[in-house]
Every structure is written in structure tokens, then in C-alpha cells.
Design an enzyme around this catalytic site. Structure first.
Site, PDB file in Angstrom:
ATOM      1  N   ASP A 154       0.797  -1.298  -0.042  1.00 20.14           N
ATOM      2  CA  ASP A 154       0.045   0.153  -0.129  1.00 20.14           C
ATOM      3  C   ASP A 154       0.639   1.349   0.198  1.00 20.14           C
ATOM      4  O   ASP A 154       2.118   1.240   0.490  1.00 20.14           O
ATOM      5  CB  ASP A 154      -0.908   0.169   1.095  1.00 20.14           C
ATOM      6  CG  ASP A 154      -2.033   0.666   0.935  1.00 20.14           C
ATOM      7  OD1 ASP A 154      -3.152   0.111   0.975  1.00 20.14           O
ATOM      8  OD2 ASP A 154      -2.147   2.013   0.997  1.00 20.14           O
ATOM      9  N   LEU A 206     -17.197  -9.812  -1.769  1.00 17.00           N
ATOM     10  CA  LEU A 206     -17.321  -9.897  -0.292  1.00 17.00           C
ATOM     11  C   LEU A 206     -18.115  -8.928   0.277  1.00 17.00           C
ATOM     12  O   LEU A 206     -18.230  -7.721  -0.075  1.00 17.00           O
ATOM     13  CB  LEU A 206     -15.939 -10.147   0.376  1.00 17.00           C
ATOM     14  CG  LEU A 206     -15.002  -8.644   0.365  1.00 17.00           C
ATOM     15  CD1 LEU A 206     -15.448  -7.727   1.510  1.00 17.00           C
ATOM     16  CD2 LEU A 206     -13.697  -9.223   0.529  1.00 17.00           C
ATOM     17  N   LYS A 255     -19.850  -8.108 -12.000  1.00 14.01           N
ATOM     18  CA  LYS A 255     -19.750  -7.276 -10.486  1.00 14.01           C
ATOM     19  C   LYS A 255     -20.729  -6.272 -10.556  1.00 14.01           C
ATOM     20  O   LYS A 255     -21.602  -6.145  -9.363  1.00 14.01           O
ATOM     21  CB  LYS A 255     -18.599  -6.828 -10.266  1.00 14.01           C
ATOM     22  CG  LYS A 255     -18.350  -5.883  -9.261  1.00 14.01           C
ATOM     23  CD  LYS A 255     -18.515  -6.699  -7.936  1.00 14.01           C
ATOM     24  CE  LYS A 255     -18.793  -5.711  -6.616  1.00 14.01           C
ATOM     25  NZ  LYS A 255     -17.653  -5.866  -5.690  1.00 14.01           N
ATOM     26  N   GLY A 311     -36.696  -0.814   4.792  1.00 15.35           N
ATOM     27  CA  GLY A 311     -36.109   0.262   5.808  1.00 15.35           C
ATOM     28  C   GLY A 311     -35.669   1.359   5.217  1.00 15.35           C
ATOM     29  O   GLY A 311     -35.945   2.153   4.198  1.00 15.35           O
ATOM     30  N   CYS A 367     -19.904   0.935  -1.678  1.00 16.79           N
ATOM     31  CA  CYS A 367     -20.234   0.075  -3.002  1.00 16.79           C
ATOM     32  C   CYS A 367     -21.518   0.375  -3.662  1.00 16.79           C
ATOM     33  O   CYS A 367     -21.574   0.882  -4.714  1.00 16.79           O
ATOM     34  CB  CYS A 367     -20.042  -1.494  -2.517  1.00 16.79           C
ATOM     35  SG  CYS A 367     -18.496  -1.920  -1.738  1.00 16.79           S
ATOM     36  N   LYS A 418     -24.123  -0.165   7.906  1.00 12.26           N
ATOM     37  CA  LYS A 418     -24.711  -1.338   8.586  1.00 12.26           C
ATOM     38  C   LYS A 418     -24.258  -2.113   9.564  1.00 12.26           C
ATOM     39  O   LYS A 418     -22.993  -1.490   9.805  1.00 12.26           O
ATOM     40  CB  LYS A 418     -24.575  -2.459   7.283  1.00 12.26           C
ATOM     41  CG  LYS A 418     -23.303  -3.017   6.874  1.00 12.26           C
ATOM     42  CD  LYS A 418     -23.471  -4.044   5.852  1.00 12.26           C
ATOM     43  CE  LYS A 418     -22.109  -4.862   5.654  1.00 12.26           C
ATOM     44  NZ  LYS A 418     -22.394  -5.826   4.592  1.00 12.26           N
TER      45      LYS A 418
END
Ligand code: UGA
Length: 469
Positions: free
Chosen positions: A41, A165, A219, A268, A275, A338
Site C-alpha cells: 500500500d 465480499l 460485478k 427500511g 459500494c 450497516k
């Protein structure tokens, strides 16, 4: 997963470029699967943290797996691209593709920089693999770009391997994915991917081998479908609000049709995160560039429905408060997009807290993990250290992210702390009856003011997994 590589020697050496949610998890899981891995990184702070066994973000189960991977001696981290180029046989690029500052397109700056940094340095046959979510056509463009700057020319190959994921389930989803998608341009590239995913393929995980464009499209199509499903039920919630129908019962009834299914049908406050929102916008933008904007124009509606839920949540809180939010004390329970995440990117919860604040409410925000990130994003809001502190003297309690701590709270204990027993359940996470029977006024999006007492939609929830790894 035990001694996964025993039948697959010699194993390719793996680099993972970008150590955010996706890259850090991928690097750790590759090492757990038995590969020698170098995580890279440009952010020295992240590299220092990971090298010392600390995960720079909240992800259940990942710290333990990082420790295990470091202890195995198979995982190292570095900021050095020369080292990465010399080390790897397969290089995974996992850097972010955020929304551009001036449009809804994806910002590919980091992707281009990572591939260029590798391509200019690699001097032996190797496979570059993109995992970042990108607009269709990016892999073809990057193939031409890397081959033009690499000393290897066309010998340097590129593949695309999208990642599915979910935050909060990252380790589980990486080690035991539903499927693998290999976007390749040659049998050699497919062979390399099969070697590097051998431990997962050995579990009979389906692999779809496709061209580069299809793998990119899988995707964004998957995320668009999920976003559409959520906005569909939330659109039905709007209709419920106009008719007195109950979206909770509606969702349950729909979910029992196997063709529809209950997952991602939970009504909700809607979707957020790093994403779904930016991916549907970037997909729409790219489709318009390609001349097929009409085909996905509905994604604009999906986005609008989603954003309207935030405004409607504020409306319900205002109604609970008697019509005016000025000076009203609101306990905002949750800030993350979330539960089981500290990610506040495009978080509906935080957006609602901000809108309440702008209307003059006195907002106390509490999130079990995301307070620090939320504070960085919106320093003006008041953050407190516990649920009890947040609800103390509250005129309205708003459950905005369905952490277990909030779902399992005792209505009487909370009731003893608040000023008024009024609760807005922004995530259909509570049993209305538990609250109304204790004298609370209970409101939820898409449910009549006198909500029916039988709770039906709790099983539509993605529960925190028990890691079977
Ligand atoms: C999402 C996808 O689920 C992953 O497959 C994908 O790999 C990932 O994006 C990505 O592109 O990297 P994630 O953003 O971690 O994963 O979160 P989700 O679990 O999909 O939840 C997204 C949002 O939808 C959350 O705000 C959640 O509260 C909301 N949601 C989810 C609902 O409002 N209703 C539902 O029924 C389900």
C-alpha cells in the site's frame, strides 16, 4: 480449510496491491490458504498497523486471521513496489474506485496508478489481476496501457477477478465464496488463476470463466440487482404509507415465493456504503457513454427511491416529535452503513442524523464502532460513548443501524432514561409489540402508525456469521 496447498506445489507467490477492506482481507486469506503473500500500500500507516497485527478498520474475525497469517511467516506488508514486482507471480490489484468528485463516474486514478507502478517494474512473466470494481472496458484499456509501458510488452498479461465480499462477512466470503469469476484473455491466465484459487476450487466452488468485459459486468450487475431488490421493497413501502398497508407483512409474503426469496428484501432506511450507491451510479454513467443508457436508466430511480427513504425517516421522526424538530432531543442509534462495520461512507444513518441536526434537533449519535469515522465525516454532530448516554432525556429515539445491541435493548430500561417513549425503527429491527406494550409510540417506514403486533420480517436479516474457518 486444512493444508490446502499440499497437492498444488509449486505455489505461485502473490502480491496484493491496496490494503483496504478488500485487499487486506484478500492478502490475509491468501496467506491462510498457504500462499506466500506480500501486501502493498502507498499508505505507510496502514502498512505499519497491518505489519504489527492490527487491522486498520473494524471487520469481525479479520484480526484473528491476520495474527494467524503473520505467525505462519507467509504474510508480509510493504510500501515498496520494486519489492512487489520482484516478489510476485500473480499480482492482485485491490485499490479503491470511489465516485469521481465532479460526476457519478468511477474515479480510476488509483487503479491506473497501481497497474502502471507494477507494469513498469515487472521484468519476468507474471499475471496482473484486477479485483477492483471498474466500468466495463477498463480491463481492455488497462491491458493496452500496461503492455505499452512494460519491458515485457505483450508477455505481461492481465485478468479480471471481481470480488463479491460483504463488509462484516469479509473473511467468510473470501474463503468460501458462492462463486469465482475469472475474466481472462488466454488459457495461461486461466491456468494461473486456477492455481492461485486451487484451495477454493477444491471445495467445488463454481468458477465462471469469461472474457474481460463480462467479468467486469458481473460485478456491477450483481450490485445493481441487490440495490434494485432493496429499492423495490422500499418503493412498496412508499405505496404502503399511502394506503395503510404494512410493508413488513408484504415483504414476508413475497419472500415465501422461492422465485423471489427474502434476502435483500428487508425494507427500511435503504442501502449505503462504499459500494452499492457508487457502483449503480458509475454503471449508469458508463452505460450512457456506451450508448445503452436507456437499458439501465431504472438505476437512477433505484437511487432516488433509496435517497427518499432518508428524507421520509426524518419526516416520521418529526411527526413523532409533534411536527417540529427545533430543540427536540433525538437519540440517533447507529452511524455505520450497516451493523458489524465501522464504515460510514454514504451511510443512511449518518445522513439522517445530519438532516435532523440541520432542522435544529439536538442529536446525540452513538455507534458501537463507527463513532470515530463518523466524527471525521461530520464533526458538527454530538457523539456519545454509549446507548444509555444517547437516549438520556431523548424526546425521540431513532434506530438507524441495526446493531445487535440496539435490537436486544430492553424497552423498559430505555424507557426509564428517555424524556418521551417514542421510537422510530428505521431498520424494522424491533418487535413493535415489545415497545407498544411498554407505552412506547412506535413508528417504522412503510407501516401504519398502529403497527400490527406480529413481527414477521426479522428472518429477512443477514445475521452475523459464525466463522467456520
Ligand atoms: C455489497 C455486496 O453485497 C457485496 O457482494 C459486494 O462485494 C460489495 O457490496 C462490494 O461491491 O464491495 P456491502 O457494501 O458490504 O456489500 O453491504 P451489503 O451487505 O450488500 O449491504 C448494503 C446496504 O444495503 C447496507 O446499507 C444495508 O443496510 C442495506 N440493505 C441490505 C437493506 O437496506 N436491505 C436489505 O435487505 C439488505
Amino acid at each position: 480449510m486444512s493444508t490446502p496447498l499440499q497437492n498444488h506445489e509449486p505455489a505461485p507467490k502473490v502480491t496484493v496491491i491496496g490494503t483496504g477492506y478488500l485487499g487486506a482481507t484478500h492478502a490475509v486469506c491468501m496467506a491462510i490458504m498457504g500462499f506466500d503473500v506480500l501486501g502493498v500500500d502507498v499508505d505507510q500507516r496502514k502498512i505499519d498497523l497491518l505489519s504489527s497485527g492490527r487491522v486498520p478498520f473494524f471487520e469481525p474475525g479479520l484480526p484473528e486471521k491476520l495474527e494467524e497469517a503473520l505467525a505462519s511467516g507467509r504474510l508480509r506488508f510493504s510500501t515498496d513496489f520494486d519489492e512487489a514486482a520482484a516478489f510476485g507471480d500473480v499480482h492482485f490489484v485491490c485499490v479503491g474506485t470511489p465516485q469521481a468528485a465532479d460526476s457519478s463516474a468511477a474515479d480510476l486514478t488509483y487503479v491506473d496508478a497501481a497497474f502502471t507502478a507494477l507494469a513498469t517494474r515487472i521484468d519476468r512473466k507474471a499475471l496482473l489481476v484486477g479485483k477492483s470494481t471498474v466500468p466495463i472496458g477498463t480491463a481492455a484499456r488497462i491491458t493496452a496501457m500496461v503492455q505499452s509501458v512494460s519491458p515485457l510488452g505483450e508477455e505481461l498479461e492481465l485478468a479480471w477477478n471481481p470480488e463479491f465480499l460483504r463488509e462484516g462477512f469479509a473473511v467468510q466470503d473470501t474463503l468460501f465464496p458462492d462463486r469465482l469469476v475469472f475474466g481472462v484473455s488466454s488459457p495461461w491466465a486461466e491456468q494461473q488463476l486456477r492455481r492461485v484459487f486451487a484451495p477454493i476450487l477444491d471445495l467445488d466452488t463454481p468458477a465462471i470463466v469469461a472474457d474481460l468485459a463480462t467479468s467486469e459486468l458481473v460485478k456491477v450487475a450483481a450490485n445493481s440487482f441487490l440495490a434494485t431488490k432493496i429499492s423495490f421493497i422500499n418503493a412498496m413501502a412508499e405505496v404502503c404509507e399511502a394506503t395503510g398497508a404494512d410493508v413488513n407483512h408484504l415483504a414476508k409474503a413475497l419472500s415465501l415465493d422461492d422465485r423471489i426469496g427474502g434476502r435483500f428484501l428487508k425494507p427500511g432506511l435503504g442501502f449505503g456504503g462504499g459500494c452499492l450507491p457508487k457502483d449503480i451510479r458509475a454503471f449508469k454513467y458508463r452505460a450512457e457513454e456506451l450508448g445503452v443508457g436507456q437499458a439501465v436508466s431504472f438505476l437512477g430511480e433505484v437511487d432516488s427511491i433509496n435517497n427518499r427513504r432518508r428524507v421520509r425517516t426524518v419526516d416520521l421522526i418529526r411527526e413523532l416529535a409533534g411536527g417540529d424538530l427545533a430543540g427536540v432531543r433525538v437519540a440517533a442509534l447507529g452511524a455505520a452503513f450497516k451493523p458489524n462495520s465501522d464504515d460510514v461512507r454514504d451511510a443512511p444513518a449518518l445522513d439522517v442524523a445530519r438532516l435532523l441536526y440541520l432542522e435544529g434537533a439536538i442529536v446525540s449519535v452513538y455507534d458501537p464502532e463507527a463513532n470515530a469515522n463518523a466524527h471525521r465525516a461530520y464533526p458538527d454532530l454530538n457523539y456519545v460513548e454509549s446507548m444509555a448516554e444517547a437516549v438520556e432525556q431523548a424526546d425521540v429515539v431513532a434506530l438507524l443501524t441495526e446493531w445487535a445491541e440496539f435490537r436486544n435493548a430492553d424497552p423498559d430500561t430505555l424507557g426509564a432514561l428517555v424524556n418521551h417513549r417514542r421510537i422510530l425503527d428505521g431498520r424494522h429491527a424491533l418487535n413493535a409489540n415489545d415497545y407498544t406494550s411498554k407505552g412506547w409510540q412506535y413508528r417504522a417506514l412503510g407501516r401504519p402508525a398502529q403497527a400490527a403486533t406480529v413481527e414477521l420480517a426479522s428472518d429477512l436479516r443477514d445475521e452475523t456469521p459464525t466463522l467456520a474457518v
